[in-house]
Design a protein around this motif. Structure first.
Motif, PDB file in Angstrom:
ATOM      1  N   GLY A   1     -32.272  10.763   9.641  1.00  0.00           N
ATOM      2  CA  GLY A   1     -31.092  10.128  10.248  1.00  0.00           C
ATOM      3  C   GLY A   1     -30.066  11.145  10.735  1.00  0.00           C
TER       4      GLY A   1
ATOM      5  N   LEU B   1     -37.917   8.467  19.034  1.00  0.00           N
ATOM      6  CA  LEU B   1     -37.280   8.613  17.720  1.00  0.00           C
ATOM      7  C   LEU B   1     -36.959  10.073  17.389  1.00  0.00           C
ATOM      8  CD1 LEU B   1     -39.335   6.034  15.612  1.00  0.00           C
ATOM      9  CD2 LEU B   1     -37.196   5.707  16.826  1.00  0.00           C
TER      10      LEU B   1
ATOM     11  N   ARG C   1     -30.478   6.326  16.739  1.00  0.00           N
ATOM     12  CA  ARG C   1     -31.635   5.514  17.152  1.00  0.00           C
ATOM     13  C   ARG C   1     -31.259   4.126  17.648  1.00  0.00           C
ATOM     14  NH1 ARG C   1     -35.321   8.151  12.425  1.00  0.00           N
ATOM     15  NH2 ARG C   1     -36.076   9.906  13.666  1.00  0.00           N
TER      16      ARG C   1
ATOM     17  N   GLU D   1     -32.787   1.585  13.041  1.00  0.00           N
ATOM     18  CA  GLU D   1     -33.323   2.823  12.463  1.00  0.00           C
ATOM     19  C   GLU D   1     -34.117   2.527  11.193  1.00  0.00           C
ATOM     20  OE1 GLU D   1     -30.871   6.196  12.434  1.00  0.00           O
ATOM     21  OE2 GLU D   1     -32.384   7.362  11.374  1.00  0.00           O
TER      22      GLU D   1
END
Lengths: 240, 227
Positions: free
Chosen positions: A77, B91, B97, B222
């Protein structure tokens, strides 16, 4: 391509990494450290977890447990860290209906590269694709798609390059071209981690070898010290 | 580029790529349109209704044909990303995302809206109702926005399932039902001469759906795509 891929020091630090898919453990307490300038060949049997490890490092898979640090931060992330990573997987990650050039332009824009067209032109020249750049990807050979995949993964000049079985499906000429590209990409300021089932041809260019067994790294040593690891040595002979 | 501009640029690039691929392949919109037309034709000839009943059926038929056709488009949109594992390429990009979600949702919205707008004169012709009205087009666009944002989210959810091709409609139709009912009621109301203000409760319901599904995409896209 620039000599120094990133202003950050290239570094990978993995500690106690575990990954389970549902209840099936794939990685089990894996630890590994890679430093600037390393070109490490990751060896191991099919299903040993090489792809899973690379996908975790690329930020595509979340670990079940443990620490993963790429250039000082977790890749999960984290778009800033993803910018430093180039990943070549089993598939080329491109669109079949678009031409090779259109695919690269798409990625250059997605990565927000300044002078994107120039970067794409350089990549096309570097991977010797000028004659094929206007062909739709679906008409390209496996070797040419692999070149395109390499160009895609290195377009943004990443500090970390991850390759998953890059020789699969390549003929002699295409494999030789890949080896040549690998030598060119191996430069200070960068780490290359390459998973290979049959690693013999890469030992002349690699700096290190890591052996992934039963979900963990059982050996990680410089290529020059392979003589001191008889088990790994015999494994490498066996799979060659 | 600042954060917001980089984010918007990524949304635009994902959308632009989908348009480019559709222009090259021409496999999405034509198939959706033909499928929607087949439903309109089949119902028209199979039911043999009187003009009065046909008029009442127009709103429902417009939305049923559009929902089915849109599902085809949503499947096509996500299968495009499965091919060659192109989704991983998106990605890996250094952007949040959720930008991929909004780019894909925008593409799905445009393709389905185009099919919907092309359907309006055809349904008008077959069901003897004038559907070529601005308020009706506005309801159509709003309904499509809600439906395709939910569809984009669910198509991402189904991408890793072995039964993904049948999983999408199985998940999508029940969850989209409130939106479809509201869209049909608003369309029917407009056809019977009511104004948008009089139909505001249905319109607000569709709007709430669109906002809710887009917010879900922003927050959960995500997580949905993580292995």
């Amino acid at each position: 391509m620039a000599a120094n891929p990133t202003p950050y020091a290239a570094h990978i630090d993995i500690g106690g990494l575990s990954k389970r898919f549902q209840h099936r453990p794939v990685l089990n307490g894996l630890s590994l450290t890679l430093n600037d300038g390393d070109l490490c060949i990751l060896v191991g049997d099919n299903g040993a977890g090489k792809t899973t490890l690379l996908r975790i490092l690329a930020g595509l898979v979340r670990p079940s447990q443990g620490e993963v640090s790429v250039c000082g931060s977790s890749p999960i992330g984290n778009p800033r860290i993803r910018r430093m990573i180039g990943y070549v997987g089993h598939q080329p990650m491109v669109y079949q209906d678009l031409t090779a050039r259109e695919n690269l332009v798409h990625y250059a824009r997605l990565y927000g590269l300044a002078k994107g067209e120039e970067v794409v032109a350089d990549a096309i020249a570097a991977f010797n694709m000028a004659g094929y750049q206007h062909q739709p990807v679906r008409t390209l050979s496996r070797g040419m798609q692999q070149r395109l995949s390499l160009a895609r993964a290195t377009l943004h000049n990443p500090a970390i390059l991850l390759f998953d079985e890059p020789h699969t499906g390549l003929d002699q000429e295409a494999a030789a071209f890949f080896d040549q590209s690998l030598r060119r990409l191996n430069q200070p300021g960068r780490i290359i981690l390459l998973a290979a089932h049959r690693p013999q041809r890469l030992l002349t260019v690699a700096t290190h070898v890591a052996w992934l067994r039963e979900g963990a790294i059982s050996d990680h040593l410089p290529v020059t010290a392979l003589g001191s690891a008889p088990l790994l040595n015999s494994y490498l002979q066996e799979v060659s | 580029m600042t954060g917001v501009l980089a984010y918007l640029a990524a949304v635009w690039q994902v959308f632009r790529k989908d348009i480019q691929v559709e222009w090259r392949g021409r496999q999405g919109i034509p198939v959706m349109l033909v499928f929607a037309l087949m439903i309109v034709f089949l119902f028209n000839f199979a039911l043999q209704l009187s003009p009065d009943l046909q008029a009442g059926l127009a709103a429902g038929l417009l939305w049923v044909s559009l929902a089915f056709a849109s599902t085809l488009g949503l499947n096509r949109s996500i299968s495009l990303e499965r091919e060659n594992n192109a989704l991983d390429g998106l990605l890996l990009a250094p952007v949040d995302r959720s930008a991929v979600f909004f780019g894909k949702a925008l593409g799905n919205f445009c393709f389905t809206s185009l099919v919907g707008l092309l359907l309006l004169p055809i349904v008008s012709l077959f069901y003897q109702q004038n559907l070529l009205r601005l308020p009706l087009a506005a309801v159509l666009l709003l309904g499509v926005a809600a439906y395709t944002s939910l569809g984009t989210l669910l198509s991402a959810l189904s991408i890793q399932a072995r039964t993904r091709d049948i999983l999408l409609p199985v998940l999508l139709f029940p969850l989209a039902l409130p939106i479809l009912i509201a869209a049909v009621e608003a369309t029917r109301g407009l056809l019977s001469g009511q104004t948008l203000a009089e139909l505001s409760s249905w319109v607000y319901l569709i709007l709430a759906g669109a906002l809710l599904f887009n917010a879900a995409g922003l927050l959960f896209f995500e997580i949905i795509l993580e292995e």
